[in-house]
Design a protein around this motif. Sequence first.
Motif, PDB file in Angstrom:
ATOM      1  N   VAL A  30       0.867  -1.176   0.000  1.00  0.00           N
ATOM      2  CA  VAL A  30       0.000   0.000   0.000  1.00  0.00           C
ATOM      3  C   VAL A  30       0.903   1.225   0.000  1.00  0.00           C
ATOM      4  O   VAL A  30       1.710   1.415   0.917  1.00  0.00           O
ATOM      5  N   VAL A  31       0.787   2.049  -1.047  1.00  0.00           N
ATOM      6  CA  VAL A  31       1.677   3.192  -1.264  1.00  0.00           C
ATOM      7  C   VAL A  31       0.908   4.483  -1.026  1.00  0.00           C
ATOM      8  O   VAL A  31      -0.195   4.654  -1.546  1.00  0.00           O
ATOM      9  N   HIS A  32       1.509   5.399  -0.242  1.00  0.00           N
ATOM     10  CA  HIS A  32       0.828   6.654   0.085  1.00  0.00           C
ATOM     11  C   HIS A  32       1.537   7.905  -0.416  1.00  0.00           C
ATOM     12  O   HIS A  32       0.891   8.947  -0.563  1.00  0.00           O
ATOM     13  N   THR A  33       2.833   7.870  -0.650  1.00  0.00           N
ATOM     14  CA  THR A  33       3.565   9.062  -1.080  1.00  0.00           C
ATOM     15  C   THR A  33       3.154   9.457  -2.497  1.00  0.00           C
ATOM     16  O   THR A  33       3.180   8.615  -3.404  1.00  0.00           O
ATOM     17  N   THR A 114       7.053   3.501   5.723  1.00  0.00           N
ATOM     18  CA  THR A 114       7.204   3.911   7.124  1.00  0.00           C
ATOM     19  C   THR A 114       7.739   5.325   7.256  1.00  0.00           C
ATOM     20  O   THR A 114       7.798   5.865   8.358  1.00  0.00           O
ATOM     21  N   ARG A 115       8.150   5.924   6.116  1.00  0.00           N
ATOM     22  CA  ARG A 115       8.732   7.269   6.165  1.00  0.00           C
ATOM     23  C   ARG A 115       7.939   8.268   5.310  1.00  0.00           C
ATOM     24  O   ARG A 115       8.459   9.320   4.952  1.00  0.00           O
ATOM     25  N   PRO A 120       0.591   9.632   8.296  1.00  0.00           N
ATOM     26  CA  PRO A 120       1.044  10.073   9.628  1.00  0.00           C
ATOM     27  C   PRO A 120       0.903   8.966  10.672  1.00  0.00           C
ATOM     28  O   PRO A 120       0.227   7.955  10.441  1.00  0.00           O
ATOM     29  N   PRO A 121       1.550   9.146  11.824  1.00  0.00           N
ATOM     30  CA  PRO A 121       1.586   8.074  12.828  1.00  0.00           C
ATOM     31  C   PRO A 121       0.225   7.504  13.199  1.00  0.00           C
ATOM     32  O   PRO A 121       0.073   6.291  13.340  1.00  0.00           O
ATOM     33  N   GLU A 122      -0.764   8.373  13.354  1.00  0.00           N
ATOM     34  CA  GLU A 122      -2.089   7.877  13.759  1.00  0.00           C
ATOM     35  C   GLU A 122      -2.667   6.958  12.685  1.00  0.00           C
ATOM     36  O   GLU A 122      -3.181   5.866  12.987  1.00  0.00           O
ATOM     37  N   SER A 123      -2.572   7.380  11.426  1.00  0.00           N
ATOM     38  CA  SER A 123      -3.110   6.569  10.339  1.00  0.00           C
ATOM     39  C   SER A 123      -2.292   5.294  10.153  1.00  0.00           C
ATOM     40  O   SER A 123      -2.856   4.217   9.917  1.00  0.00           O
TER      41      SER A 123
END
Length: 382
Positions: A30-33, A114-115, A120-123
Amino acid sequence: MTPVFPADEYDRRLAALRATLKAQELDAVVVHTPENICYLSGHATPGYYTYQCLVVTAGGDVAVLTRQTETVNARATTHLERIVGFADSADPVQATADLLAELAPGATAVGLETRSWFLPPESYGRLSGLLESAGARVRPIDAALAAARLVKSPAEIEQIRAAARSTDAGMLAAAEAAVPGASERTVAAAAFQGMIASGSEYFGMEPFVASGPRAGTIHASWSDRVIGENEPVLLEMSATVGRYNAPLMHTVWTGELTGEAAEMAVACAAARDAALAHVVPGGSPAEAHAACRAAIAEAGLAHTYRKRSGYSVGIGFAPDWGEGHLLSLGETEEKRFARDMVVHVVPTLRIEGMAGIGLSATVLITEDGHEVLTSCPVGPGR
């Protein structure tokens, strides 16, 4: 709007990622950037400030998950068949877990960034918890995604060349406008007009225009200050084409520089050339940085230099046009230069409250050396 590249370019990238997933025994990623999503799918939108992700499975499925209102952009910028939208009132993290369960049922190992600034940390904590409660171990995938983007394909290089041409147009317009009596704001307007008229999209970062003592502050952008005689005007900008960037920093002045500003101009040019000598296949970014610093120290100006000497460039969304997390010209960089990497070599000497001088080049690493892609025919001294 259409995808930047044909489908086979993205198919090649996705196939390489799936090979990595299989090698690392991952069922999906799962990619978010935004830059990584764009690289793998073409999806590009200024709306990346809200939640979006790309799911890729080792078995061959791929889907974009985004706000319902953004699904139009995803359909326009990708070749993907699966575009999933969530309502603004929905929980996008839960929607991600549900989509993954559908595309990779029974997954036992899933890769997450992870970076990423965009998870963000919560998500990250909630998504990890949902996946682990469904029986999937979560493992980092950042390094593999970074490695995939570092060496550019011929199609990517074409986009970077187009961005370089547009950057050069903006820099030329700004340099010609940067004369005594003109305001920094006028110079910035010329840069914007030059880049946009020559093909640039919305930028990864705004142009920087700083004259006289203001140039001694890093990332100082335009103000209402009026440019004076015999003082440097530091300009830095990057056009963006197909989301690809090609930055250029250049310094111009009218009249004659004196004192440390004049010494800095000579040393900066020497430092850039010293670094560029190492930007060849097999060369060391750390050694390029050391050569840059040595040239500045030899001029007695080591106190004016406090940063890395360059970085990789490619896909960029605000707030950055660079890929420094992929490769930087710094003392701790262990990677080596390779053919078809693109880097921005950018020594900048600054004395706070007095002056700043920067001279750079975006270069393509070739089979036996490098090719300079960005330049400005005006200056540095007129």
